[in-house]
Scaffold this active site. Structure first.
Site, PDB file in Angstrom:
ATOM      1  N   GLU A  87       0.823  -1.202   0.000  1.00  0.00           N
ATOM      2  CA  GLU A  87       0.000   0.000   0.000  1.00  0.00           C
ATOM      3  C   GLU A  87       0.855   1.248   0.000  1.00  0.00           C
ATOM      4  OE1 GLU A  87      -3.266  -2.609   1.883  1.00  0.00           O
ATOM      5  OE2 GLU A  87      -1.096  -2.533   2.098  1.00  0.00           O
ATOM      6  N   CYS A 112       3.161   8.298   1.313  1.00  0.00           N
ATOM      7  CA  CYS A 112       3.593   7.376   2.367  1.00  0.00           C
ATOM      8  C   CYS A 112       3.947   6.060   1.680  1.00  0.00           C
ATOM      9  CB  CYS A 112       2.446   7.193   3.360  1.00  0.00           C
ATOM     10  SG  CYS A 112       2.792   5.965   4.614  1.00  0.00           S
ATOM     11  N   CYS A 147       6.416  -7.197   7.658  1.00  0.00           N
ATOM     12  CA  CYS A 147       7.434  -6.619   8.537  1.00  0.00           C
ATOM     13  C   CYS A 147       7.841  -7.661   9.568  1.00  0.00           C
ATOM     14  CB  CYS A 147       6.898  -5.375   9.237  1.00  0.00           C
ATOM     15  SG  CYS A 147       8.119  -4.558  10.287  1.00  0.00           S
ATOM     16  N   CYS A 179       5.400  -5.578  15.991  1.00  0.00           N
ATOM     17  CA  CYS A 179       4.786  -4.756  17.043  1.00  0.00           C
ATOM     18  C   CYS A 179       3.356  -5.245  17.276  1.00  0.00           C
ATOM     19  CB  CYS A 179       4.791  -3.285  16.631  1.00  0.00           C
ATOM     20  SG  CYS A 179       6.450  -2.668  16.301  1.00  0.00           S
ATOM     21  N   CYS A 181       0.278  -3.361  15.655  1.00  0.00           N
ATOM     22  CA  CYS A 181       0.339  -3.042  14.229  1.00  0.00           C
ATOM     23  C   CYS A 181      -0.108  -4.219  13.381  1.00  0.00           C
ATOM     24  CB  CYS A 181       1.764  -2.641  13.864  1.00  0.00           C
ATOM     25  SG  CYS A 181       2.042  -2.451  12.087  1.00  0.00           S
ATOM     26  N   GLY A 218       6.422  -2.107   6.595  1.00  0.00           N
ATOM     27  CA  GLY A 218       7.824  -2.490   6.708  1.00  0.00           C
ATOM     28  C   GLY A 218       8.656  -1.577   7.584  1.00  0.00           C
ATOM     29  N   GLU A 219       9.805  -2.093   7.987  1.00  0.00           N
ATOM     30  CA  GLU A 219      10.757  -1.319   8.788  1.00  0.00           C
ATOM     31  C   GLU A 219      11.882  -0.879   7.846  1.00  0.00           C
ATOM     32  OE1 GLU A 219      11.472   0.151  11.765  1.00  0.00           O
ATOM     33  OE2 GLU A 219      13.364   0.544  10.751  1.00  0.00           O
ATOM     34  N   SER A 241      10.956   6.829   9.150  1.00  0.00           N
ATOM     35  CA  SER A 241      10.452   6.419  10.462  1.00  0.00           C
ATOM     36  C   SER A 241      10.999   5.040  10.796  1.00  0.00           C
ATOM     37  CB  SER A 241       8.915   6.379  10.420  1.00  0.00           C
ATOM     38  OG  SER A 241       8.404   5.836  11.619  1.00  0.00           O
ATOM     39  N   SER A 294       9.729   5.626  16.325  1.00  0.00           N
ATOM     40  CA  SER A 294       8.505   5.101  16.924  1.00  0.00           C
ATOM     41  C   SER A 294       8.820   4.709  18.360  1.00  0.00           C
ATOM     42  CB  SER A 294       8.013   3.884  16.126  1.00  0.00           C
ATOM     43  OG  SER A 294       7.510   4.320  14.884  1.00  0.00           O
ATOM     44  N   LEU A 295       8.465   5.606  19.268  1.00  0.00           N
ATOM     45  CA  LEU A 295       8.834   5.391  20.677  1.00  0.00           C
ATOM     46  C   LEU A 295       7.723   4.624  21.398  1.00  0.00           C
ATOM     47  CD1 LEU A 295      11.006   6.100  22.788  1.00  0.00           C
ATOM     48  CD2 LEU A 295       9.674   8.150  23.334  1.00  0.00           C
ATOM     49  N   HIS A 296       6.542   5.219  21.430  1.00  0.00           N
ATOM     50  CA  HIS A 296       5.309   4.579  21.920  1.00  0.00           C
ATOM     51  C   HIS A 296       5.256   4.309  23.421  1.00  0.00           C
ATOM     52  CE1 HIS A 296       4.577   4.510  17.751  1.00  0.00           C
ATOM     53  NE2 HIS A 296       5.060   3.330  17.473  1.00  0.00           N
ATOM     54  N   ASN A 353      -5.358   3.352  16.481  1.00  0.00           N
ATOM     55  CA  ASN A 353      -6.399   3.080  15.502  1.00  0.00           C
ATOM     56  C   ASN A 353      -6.908   1.658  15.728  1.00  0.00           C
ATOM     57  OD1 ASN A 353      -7.974   3.502  13.217  1.00  0.00           O
ATOM     58  ND2 ASN A 353      -6.423   2.656  11.871  1.00  0.00           N
ATOM     59  N   CYS A 401      -1.595   3.453   6.754  1.00  0.00           N
ATOM     60  CA  CYS A 401      -0.207   3.144   6.466  1.00  0.00           C
ATOM     61  C   CYS A 401       0.302   2.191   7.513  1.00  0.00           C
ATOM     62  CB  CYS A 401       0.633   4.412   6.487  1.00  0.00           C
ATOM     63  SG  CYS A 401       0.881   5.060   4.848  1.00  0.00           S
TER      64      CYS A 401
HETATM   65  N1  SAH Z   1       8.195   0.455  10.691  1.00  0.00           N
HETATM   66  C1  SAH Z   1       8.372   1.836  10.841  1.00  0.00           C
HETATM   67  C2  SAH Z   1       7.631   2.652   9.829  1.00  0.00           C
HETATM   68  C3  SAH Z   1       6.302   2.124   9.416  1.00  0.00           C
HETATM   69  S1  SAH Z   1       5.067   1.970  10.671  1.00  0.00           S
HETATM   70  C4  SAH Z   1       7.987   2.267  12.248  1.00  0.00           C
HETATM   71  O1  SAH Z   1       7.421   1.486  12.994  1.00  0.00           O
HETATM   72  O2  SAH Z   1       8.304   3.394  12.590  1.00  0.00           O
HETATM   73  C5  SAH Z   1       3.986   3.206  10.201  1.00  0.00           C
HETATM   74  C6  SAH Z   1       3.333   3.981  11.303  1.00  0.00           C
HETATM   75  O3  SAH Z   1       2.044   3.398  11.584  1.00  0.00           O
HETATM   76  C7  SAH Z   1       4.096   4.028  12.590  1.00  0.00           C
HETATM   77  O4  SAH Z   1       4.138   5.343  13.081  1.00  0.00           O
HETATM   78  C8  SAH Z   1       3.274   3.131  13.483  1.00  0.00           C
HETATM   79  O5  SAH Z   1       3.470   3.474  14.774  1.00  0.00           O
HETATM   80  C9  SAH Z   1       1.847   3.382  12.971  1.00  0.00           C
HETATM   81  N2  SAH Z   1       0.853   2.376  13.340  1.00  0.00           N
HETATM   82  C10 SAH Z   1       0.923   1.056  13.154  1.00  0.00           C
HETATM   83  N3  SAH Z   1      -0.190   0.463  13.657  1.00  0.00           N
HETATM   84  C11 SAH Z   1      -0.978   1.449  14.162  1.00  0.00           C
HETATM   85  C12 SAH Z   1      -2.263   1.482  14.817  1.00  0.00           C
HETATM   86  N4  SAH Z   1      -2.969   0.385  15.022  1.00  0.00           N
HETATM   87  N5  SAH Z   1      -2.755   2.676  15.191  1.00  0.00           N
HETATM   88  C13 SAH Z   1      -2.052   3.799  14.962  1.00  0.00           C
HETATM   89  N6  SAH Z   1      -0.853   3.838  14.358  1.00  0.00           N
HETATM   90  C14 SAH Z   1      -0.318   2.668  13.952  1.00  0.00           C
HETATM   91 FE1  SF4 Z   2       6.819  -3.086  11.540  1.00  0.00          FE
HETATM   92 FE2  SF4 Z   2       6.489  -0.449  12.011  1.00  0.00          FE
HETATM   93 FE3  SF4 Z   2       4.394  -2.158  12.132  1.00  0.00          FE
HETATM   94 FE4  SF4 Z   2       6.261  -2.243  14.026  1.00  0.00          FE
HETATM   95  S1  SF4 Z   2       4.883  -0.500  13.565  1.00  0.00           S
HETATM   96  S2  SF4 Z   2       5.387  -4.022  12.976  1.00  0.00           S
HETATM   97  S3  SF4 Z   2       8.099  -1.803  12.855  1.00  0.00           S
HETATM   98  S4  SF4 Z   2       5.593  -1.648  10.317  1.00  0.00           S
END
Ligand code: SAH
Ligand code: SF4
Length: 367
Positions: free
Chosen positions: A95, A108, A115, A119, A122, A175-176, A207, A229-231, A305, A348
């Protein structure tokens, strides 16, 4: 006859193309001409490359694949966000989302199919890694979408109808990116190349989930904006959300970040997915402020989300605003990512399910 496994022409940065030409007895400047046709004019049919020598064209035709990825599907949201499903030569799709905000059209892009980081919040993470994208496939997402826009999208301006032009890139699709370091690095070089697309460094954001060895190599990467991506600001919570934190915990991550070469006045963006009762409490805020230097950071809050199958919940609007306000009151730059494109099932990094809603961002996070 051409074999289907030829390398993509779009995997070559300008230096590569010049070198390849020189090694094969052609003038180096032909690379500049080819670059202009592809990346400035979006002409992929070499029959139209009027100022490029016949022998150079024959050489590229025989040795490289000039096809761009196919737009398999696209959908437009009421707010102007457009989602593309982009098909690669082997049948895999990724996508790519074009987000319209103020005077920007940000693409994006994905760096992998699936990936490996896994996480827990995700959707892409649940798929596992299928494969890395090649440089040509990463660059190809831009080429395919801009080509599609050139042919299909016009916007009204004071001067009349004009083509829509992509202006920014975020590596925030599936992807990362740092797991696919070399291909992503080369794609960034191509996006920034002045003789081609010529994006300024400020319009590109990478990112990462925090792959420490690759963060330590960023001196070798074009100096684009970095988002981490700290979280979570506690190791136990971060490990629950991001298994990568077991290998590279907050201490190791911040030691690596300190070494990132930042230009004057540039800040690192910290993405913080806000999840109800998990990382949205006062103690989480305190830990976050303890961790981040307010002069060198920006915080981008991403309300979680929700999607079917995930137990995590999005906090209330009131809670989200409270969290942001505390950071602002303490002189942090802090934005909240806005939800866009719900009606086209676009997102995304978490897009593969039909039921998902789109959660994109407030573009301030990508300055
Ligand atoms: N892998 C890299 C870049 C792609 S992730 C990373 O993790 O930084 C793309 C973005 O989508 C990141 O900011 C991630 O935190 C966010 N994301 C993934 N799942 C999500 C969800 N369920 N709700 C909100 N943001 C989400
Ligand atoms: Fe991969 Fe980024 Fe999703 Fe984590 S948030 S699983 S690093 S795409």
């Amino acid at each position: 006859m051409k074999t289907p496994s030829l390398p993509s022409l779009y995997s070559l940065n300008l230096d590569d193309m010049r070198t390849v030409l020189k090694e094969n007895g052609f003038p180096r400047f032909a690379a500049d001409q080819v670059y202009q046709w592809i990346y400035k004019h979006y002409v992929f049919d070499m029959g139209q490359w009027s100022n490029v020598g016949k022998k150079v064209k024959a050489f590229f035709f025989e040795n490289y694949d000039l096809s761009i990825p196919k737009i398999v599907w696209n959908g437009l949201s009421k707010d102007g966000t457009r989602k593309f499903l982009v098909g690669m030569g082997d049948g895999n799709t990724v996508e790519t989302v074009a987000i319209n905000a103020r005077d920007r059209l940000t693409l994006c892009i994905s760096s992998q199919v699936g990936c490996a980081i896994g996480c827990t919040f995700c959707h892409t993470g649940t798929m596992g890694l299928k494969r890395h994208l090649t440089t040509g496939e990463i660059v190809g997402q831009w080429l395919a979408v801009q080509d599609w826009l050139n042919k299909n999208a016009r916007k009204e301006t004071e001067e009349g109808l004009q083509e829509e032009r992509l202006t920014n890139i975020v590596y925030m699709g599936q992807g990362e990116p740092l797991h696919n370091y070399e291909n992503v690095r080369k794609s960034a070089q191509i996006f920034l190349e002045e003789k081609g697309i010529g994006l300024s460094q400020r319009r590109v954001t990478l990112s990462t989930s925090g792959l420490v060895p690759q963060i330590e190599k960023l001196w070798d990467f074009p100096p684009v904006n970095i988002a981490i991506s700290l979280h979570a600001a506690h190791n136990d919570i971060r490990t629950e959300l991001m298994p990568i934190n077991k290998a590279y915990d907050l201490q190791k991550l911040f030691e690596a970040i300190k070494k990132v070469p930042l230009k004057a006045h540039r800040r690192i963006t910290y993405e913080y997915i806000l999840i109800k009762d998990l990382n949205d409490r006062q103690e989480d805020l305190d830990a976050l402020m303890e961790l981040l230097d307010k002069k060198e950071s920006k915080v981008n809050i991403i309300p979680f989300n929700e999607y079917p199958g995930s137990d995590f919940k999005r906090p209330s609007e009131q809670r989200i605003r409270w969290f942001q306000k505390q950071l602002l009151n303490n002189d942090y730059i802090c934005t909240v990512r806005v939800t866009k494109g719900d009606d086209i099932l676009a997102a995304c990094g978490q897009l593969k399910s039909e039921y998902e809603k789109l959660n994109l961002w407030d573009d301030d996070a990508h300055v």
